[in-house]
Scaffold this active site. Sequence first.
Site, short mmCIF file in Angstrom:
data_model
loop_
_atom_site.label_atom_id
_atom_site.label_comp_id
_atom_site.label_asym_id
_atom_site.label_seq_id
_atom_site.Cartn_x
_atom_site.Cartn_y
_atom_site.Cartn_z
N HIS A 34 0.84 -1.21 0.00
CA HIS A 34 0.00 0.00 0.00
C HIS A 34 0.87 1.26 0.00
CE1 HIS A 34 -3.01 -2.81 2.00
NE2 HIS A 34 -3.67 -2.34 0.97
N SER A 186 -2.61 -8.08 2.54
CA SER A 186 -3.10 -8.04 3.92
C SER A 186 -3.44 -9.44 4.41
CB SER A 186 -4.35 -7.17 4.03
OG SER A 186 -4.09 -5.90 3.50
#
Length: 280
Positions: A34, A186
Amino acid sequence: MEIIETVEAAHAFAASNRQRRVLVPTMGALHHGHLELVRVARKAAGPDGHVSVSIFVNPLQFEPGADYDRYPRTAPADEDACHEAGVDLLFRPSPTEMYADDRSVVVEENALSAKLCGNSRPGHFRGVCTVVTKLFHLLAPHAAVFGEKDFQQLAIIRRLVRDLNIPVEIIGVRTVREADGLAASSRNQYLSSEEREQAAVLRSALLEAADLARNGEASATRIVAAVRERIGSASLARIDYVELVDADTLQAQQQATRNSLVAVAVFFGKTRLIDNICLQ
Ligand code: PAF
């Protein structure tokens, strides 16, 4: 860094901000993948531009029985990470802020969504298209940044803005990888240490596909078989799909071309990981 949590505040931000706005939509649990999206967003925004990150675990894109409840929610760490990365605005609405109880409108893409992950995750891309459209309306970015790990998602979002004439430039970013080649995600944190170790096989299997193609192998059957065999060598891997497709249409191909992509989805325990490689 400004933090906003309501639809009203998002509209007010979009109406009052005159800079070039670049958005990084996320579901939080931020990792270095990210942060690379944020870095690219900053560059795309330019020196006077504005970078927003949205964090919203979107219930609409989790099919029944999927990991919505256990999806990692790490709000304080995410806030720190955004702050340190120089993000200007963090938008983190609640589900009730985003969706009325009696909502009855969705956004659906009907060609690319039916392939690859669409087979095993019915309704997933409808949820993605709906929330991304809402985020684009709320924050009115000039550009938005998405990772190439979710190659199908990226292709669908490009189609979404094209077909609905949404004036947002879509920027794709190369997949960020861990030292052993596993794509940053994630969901990696769900893996046991043994699963995590074995998951590196995805990258080596995809590199093998690229090697085969580079050395003249064009048969999709043989390339897919080699990838399946390599992944199958990891005892904890359970293949959802391995496919060789055209990178634009996501249509399965018999013969590899310079525009082919090999995409995989593989379970390690309950965790489903995806990855892909362009054959070129
Ligand atoms: O890729 C993601 O994290 C999500 O699918 C997205 C684009 C933020 C929509 O919820």
